[in-house]
Design a protein around this motif. Structure first.
Motif, mmCIF file in Angstrom:
data_model
loop_
_atom_site.group_PDB
_atom_site.id
_atom_site.type_symbol
_atom_site.label_atom_id
_atom_site.label_comp_id
_atom_site.label_asym_id
_atom_site.label_seq_id
_atom_site.Cartn_x
_atom_site.Cartn_y
_atom_site.Cartn_z
ATOM 1 N N LEU A 100 35.248 29.042 36.552
ATOM 2 C CA LEU A 100 35.812 29.694 35.658
ATOM 3 C C LEU A 100 35.734 29.988 34.188
ATOM 4 C CD1 LEU A 100 38.148 25.685 35.386
ATOM 5 C CD2 LEU A 100 38.900 27.983 36.643
ATOM 6 N N GLY A 101 34.383 29.777 33.663
ATOM 7 C CA GLY A 101 33.900 30.268 32.971
ATOM 8 C C GLY A 101 33.509 32.096 32.686
ATOM 9 N N LEU A 102 33.306 31.870 34.194
ATOM 10 C CA LEU A 102 32.937 33.249 34.842
ATOM 11 C C LEU A 102 34.639 33.911 34.491
ATOM 12 C CD1 LEU A 102 30.552 33.646 37.840
ATOM 13 C CD2 LEU A 102 30.281 34.369 35.481
ATOM 14 N N LEU A 103 35.809 33.322 34.927
ATOM 15 C CA LEU A 103 36.830 34.144 35.064
ATOM 16 C C LEU A 103 37.027 33.779 33.190
ATOM 17 C CD1 LEU A 103 38.791 32.324 37.365
ATOM 18 C CD2 LEU A 103 38.352 34.156 37.770
ATOM 19 N N LEU A 104 37.071 33.505 32.735
ATOM 20 C CA LEU A 104 37.200 33.404 30.847
ATOM 21 C C LEU A 104 35.765 34.405 30.200
ATOM 22 C CD1 LEU A 104 38.354 31.875 28.734
ATOM 23 C CD2 LEU A 104 36.823 30.651 27.920
ATOM 24 N N PHE B 115 30.006 42.605 32.907
ATOM 25 C CA PHE B 115 30.574 42.598 33.981
ATOM 26 C C PHE B 115 29.761 41.428 34.831
ATOM 27 C CE2 PHE B 115 33.411 42.881 37.588
ATOM 28 C CZ PHE B 115 34.664 41.600 37.147
ATOM 29 N N ILE B 116 29.233 43.337 35.487
ATOM 30 C CA ILE B 116 28.067 42.860 36.599
ATOM 31 C C ILE B 116 27.199 42.126 36.653
ATOM 32 C CG2 ILE B 116 26.441 43.889 37.712
ATOM 33 C CD1 ILE B 116 29.431 44.827 38.194
ATOM 34 N N LEU B 117 26.391 41.943 35.759
ATOM 35 C CA LEU B 117 24.783 40.985 35.553
ATOM 36 C C LEU B 117 25.646 39.633 35.676
ATOM 37 C CD1 LEU B 117 22.637 40.838 35.025
ATOM 38 C CD2 LEU B 117 22.598 40.399 33.029
ATOM 39 N N MET B 118 26.468 38.988 34.724
ATOM 40 C CA MET B 118 26.938 37.914 34.507
ATOM 41 C C MET B 118 27.480 37.334 35.838
ATOM 42 S SD MET B 118 30.882 36.645 31.951
ATOM 43 C CE MET B 118 31.648 38.201 33.529
ATOM 44 N N TRP B 119 28.663 38.009 36.265
ATOM 45 C CA TRP B 119 29.170 37.588 37.769
ATOM 46 C C TRP B 119 27.500 37.155 38.546
ATOM 47 C CZ3 TRP B 119 32.746 35.624 40.537
ATOM 48 C CH2 TRP B 119 34.696 36.260 38.697
ATOM 49 N N TYR B 120 27.128 37.862 38.885
ATOM 50 C CA TYR B 120 25.307 38.108 39.740
ATOM 51 C C TYR B 120 24.962 36.634 39.717
ATOM 52 C CZ TYR B 120 21.013 38.812 41.693
ATOM 53 O OH TYR B 120 19.837 38.795 42.340
ATOM 54 N N VAL B 121 25.095 36.402 37.700
ATOM 55 C CA VAL B 121 24.225 35.233 38.205
ATOM 56 C C VAL B 121 24.529 34.213 38.270
ATOM 57 C CG1 VAL B 121 22.472 33.581 35.402
ATOM 58 C CG2 VAL B 121 22.651 36.373 35.932
ATOM 59 N N ALA C 272 24.623 33.571 41.495
ATOM 60 C CA ALA C 272 23.301 32.497 42.054
ATOM 61 C C ALA C 272 22.872 31.076 41.468
ATOM 62 C CB ALA C 272 22.360 33.718 41.927
ATOM 63 N N ARG C 273 23.834 31.428 40.375
ATOM 64 C CA ARG C 273 24.081 29.780 40.015
ATOM 65 C C ARG C 273 24.546 28.517 40.780
ATOM 66 N NH1 ARG C 273 22.518 28.488 34.822
ATOM 67 N NH2 ARG C 273 22.636 26.540 35.656
ATOM 68 N N ILE C 274 25.725 28.868 41.581
ATOM 69 C CA ILE C 274 26.296 28.329 41.793
ATOM 70 C C ILE C 274 25.814 28.696 43.850
ATOM 71 C CG2 ILE C 274 28.557 27.998 43.441
ATOM 72 C CD1 ILE C 274 30.010 29.720 41.060
ATOM 73 N N ILE C 275 25.624 29.649 43.984
ATOM 74 C CA ILE C 275 24.528 28.981 45.678
ATOM 75 C C ILE C 275 23.529 27.886 45.000
ATOM 76 C CG2 ILE C 275 23.058 30.137 47.331
ATOM 77 C CD1 ILE C 275 25.173 32.551 46.409
#
Length: 466
Positions: free
Chosen positions: A55-59, A156-162, A165-168
């Motif tokens: 949700l934080g990523l979407l926001l 945006f790219i780095l945020m989704w990558y990190v 990775a945190r979710i995994i």
């Protein structure tokens, strides 16, 4: 089952019993930790945490999207303002070219009226330089906005990558792939981020260097527009070359990251490139000649040129071809390698070469006086003064032949204005000649009237004209 051997003991520098107890404790802790991770409570907590991260990523993505929209709208506004600055500079340059001869004659002994006019022209020049500086300021703001959009994209790219990775690393069932997520993908992301950053830096340096060349105060203002047209083509060529080289380097590094042998690929590419170069010699000639055209400033976009038997307005110019638009609206494409002789009809200024043949019955002094009067009237009229660089020059009688006296007038105009000025001047000359009863020259010939039976050698020939 784990077996502790003598080599293990020697490697760790501990007795077998002590090393076995240490390993047993590590295994016991991992078993307890695994049991805790697989419990329903921990799994739900971690799933909840992963959902919060998502949700934080979407926001954050929504905020980045909103900022990009704001920057896009601002960029559109700045581009419109940039075009207005270009129009203002072009207008200032046209006015400066029109009044350039007056500037060169300014002295402290000028009458008050002429001194005031010279002061106005000097102020006009100052406004021109200010408009040029304002154009640079707008261009710099555009570059800043483009850089911010680029930075937001990579954030945006780095945020989704990190975040992924945190979710995994959080979800127990996905934790086995966490090591792989932080290894190769991170290196791949770093490579292409560096390539993208180098491309932007190189483009910015090229723009700054060429713009500093364009606003060089040592150059005449008349050269500014031509340099602007040249720098546009040169900058695009340099940017394309640097982008190609950097992307090629990024591909090579990417292949090396996946343990793909790049040496053989480069060797094969060199062989293929050599074969292509032999088969495309004309293309290489096009590129070389295109570079020479730009460096030597033979012509630029917006010029009217004559290349061989083709002529027209230069609509597009790159390193390979030149495209002309002729008077019939046809788009003519000419390879740069075939361009040897160029006639530029609009280089900084143009000229109307007006010549007319008048009959011998006219008073030559009167003819020249009428032409001078027509020239002065045209030059003093505000609607046409803007298109003339200086007052038309009535050269006088250039030729005498059986048709009459050839009188020539030179009219120096702004680029691309020679045709409209020439048409208007011919119309006024025609009307002035009719009002002053000046006759246009006519071909003349001699007719002999004689017979074979009665030939008179002393007969006077009769002169007739159509």
């Amino acid at each position: 089952m784990v077996t502790v051997t003598e080599p293990d003991s020697d490697w760790n520098g501990k007795p077998l019993d002590e090393l076995a107890e240490e390993w047993q404790k590590i295994l016991q802790d991992e078993m307890v930790r695994f049991k805790e991770l697989t419990s329903q409570k921990v799994i739900l907590q971690r799933l909840r945490r992963a959902f919060q991260l998502f949700l934080g990523l979407l926001l954050a993505s929504g905020i980045i999207w909103f900022l990009q929209r704001v920057l896009t709208r601002r960029q559109q506004t700045l581009e419109a303002h940039y075009e207005e600055q270009l129009a203002a500079i072009a207008s200032a340059e046209k006015t400066h070219q029109r009044n350039a001869p007056i500037i060169t004659n300014v002295s402290s002994d000028l009458p008050e009226g002429e001194e005031s006019e010279a002061r106005e022209i000097a102020e006009m020049r100052s406004h021109f330089l200010e408009a040029l500086q304002a154009q640079f300021s707008v261009k710099r703001q555009l570059d800043v906005d483009k850089f911010l959009k680029w930075a937001l994209f990579w954030i945006f790219i780095l945020m989704w990558y990190v975040g992924i990775a945190r979710i995994i690393s959080t979800v127990p069932l996905l934790m086995r792939w966490s090591v792989y997520v932080w290894a190769t993908p991170l290196a791949l992301l770093a490579i292409w981020f560096g390539i993208s950053l180098l491309i932007r830096i190189s483009r910015s340096l090229i723009d700054r260097f060429l713009f500093s060349w364009k606003i060089n105060g040592l150059l005449p203002i008349g050269e500014t527009q031509r340099i602007a047209l040249r720098t546009k083509t040169i900058s695009e060529a340099l940017k394309g070359l640097i982008t190609f080289v950097l992307i090629l380097a990024g591909i090579v590094w990417t292949l090396g990251l996946f343990n793909i042998p790049t040496s053989s690929i480069l060797a094969g590419g060199a062989v293929i490139g050599l074969a292509i170069s032999f088969g495309s010699q004309s293309l290489i000639k096009d590129l070389v000649n295109g570079c020479l055209i730009l460096i030597e400033d033979q012509f630029a976009v917006g010029d009217v040129v004559k290349i061989g038997d083709k002529s027209g307005l230069v609509e597009r110019l790159n390193l390979r071809v030149t495209q002309l638009r002729n008077g019939e609206g046809q788009l003519i494409t000419i390879p740069n390698s075939s361009i040897t002789n160029v006639c530029n009809l609009t280089r900084l200024w143009s000229r109307v070469d007006f010549s007319i043949i008048v009959a011998y019955e006219n008073d030559p002094v009167k003819v020249l006086k009428v032409l001078k009067q027509v020239s002065e009237d045209l030059y003093n009229e505000p609607g046409w003064r803007d298109r003339l660089i200086e007052s038309p020059d009535v050269l006088g009688i250039d030729e005498l032949d059986h048709t009459g006296m050839l009188v020539r007038v030179w009219i120096k105009t702004l680029p691309l204005e020679q045709w409209s000025v020439g048409r208007e001047f011919r119309l006024r000359v025609r009307q002035a000649f009719e009002a002053n009863q000046i006759q246009i020259g006519k071909p003349q010939w001699i007719t002999y009237s004689a017979s074979l039976e009665n030939l008179n050698l002393n007969a006077t020939p009769a002169v007739s004209s159509p």
